[in-house]
Design a protein around this motif. Structure first.
Motif, short mmCIF file in Angstrom:
data_model
loop_
_atom_site.label_atom_id
_atom_site.label_comp_id
_atom_site.label_asym_id
_atom_site.label_seq_id
_atom_site.Cartn_x
_atom_site.Cartn_y
_atom_site.Cartn_z
N VAL A 78 -7.14 -10.90 -0.24
CA VAL A 78 -7.74 -9.58 -0.43
C VAL A 78 -7.98 -9.35 -1.92
O VAL A 78 -7.07 -9.50 -2.74
N SER A 79 -9.22 -8.98 -2.25
CA SER A 79 -9.57 -8.60 -3.62
C SER A 79 -9.54 -7.08 -3.69
O SER A 79 -10.07 -6.40 -2.82
N LEU A 80 -8.91 -6.57 -4.74
CA LEU A 80 -8.83 -5.13 -4.96
C LEU A 80 -9.57 -4.79 -6.24
O LEU A 80 -9.39 -5.46 -7.27
N TYR A 81 -10.38 -3.76 -6.16
CA TYR A 81 -11.15 -3.27 -7.31
C TYR A 81 -10.90 -1.77 -7.40
O TYR A 81 -10.84 -1.09 -6.36
N GLY A 82 -10.74 -1.26 -8.60
CA GLY A 82 -10.49 0.18 -8.68
C GLY A 82 -10.79 0.77 -10.03
O GLY A 82 -11.04 0.08 -11.01
#
Length: 158
Positions: A78-82
């Motif tokens: 899972v890639s998380l961007y924020g």
């Protein structure tokens, strides 16, 4: 077509049809039937994203550290961007973050990310808005699945 039952993402569960084909206007025809019965459709990837309501603001670097968990129903990376956004003395402080975590079914995968402010104003103790997007690949259906979350996080000094 007599009957067609589709599962998630267009998965063909059952299909029954009859056909008739004539070649170049001829009266003789090819006729037939097609019957397909597949096992139940595999479950599509289900992601859940949680962002903790507490984080830290570094008094040395001015960076914000946020964290949370991701859960899934099949193994995936899972890639998380924020983005972390804070209003400090009528100025907007904003910083982006990215991180990656391996998700295994049945166990929440913990993640931590650091947002560096884009300007000279540091993140400080207090509330920030954290907008997060988590994206994982569904290998059963060859597509990406995405979930989004916006949470108010309270930063404390670190």
């Amino acid at each position: 077509m007599l009957n067609a039952v589709f599962g998630p993402n267009g998965y063909v569960q059952t299909f029954d049809a009859t056909f008739e084909q004539h070649c170049e206007g001829g009266t003789a025809a090819a006729r037939g039937e097609v019957h397909i019965a597949n096992p139940p459709a595999p479950a599509p990837l289900d992601l859940a994203l949680a962002v903790s309501t507490s984080g830290t603001a570094s008094t040395v670097s001015g960076k914000a550290v946020v964290h949370g968990t991701v859960t899934c129903n099949q193994p995936t990376s899972v890639s998380l961007y924020g983005t972390v956004t804070q209003i400090v003395k009528k100025a907007i402080v904003r910083g982006d973050f990215t991180t990656r975590v391996n998700c295994v079914p049945g166990t929440p995968a913990a993640w931590t990310a650091t947002a560096t402010p884009s300007g000279t104003q540091p993140f400080v103790r207090g509330d920030v808005e954290v907008s997060t997007r988590a994206q994982g690949y569904d290998s059963e259906y060859n597509q990406y699945v995405e979930v989004n979350d916006t949470t108010v996080v309270t930063l404390r000094k670190s």
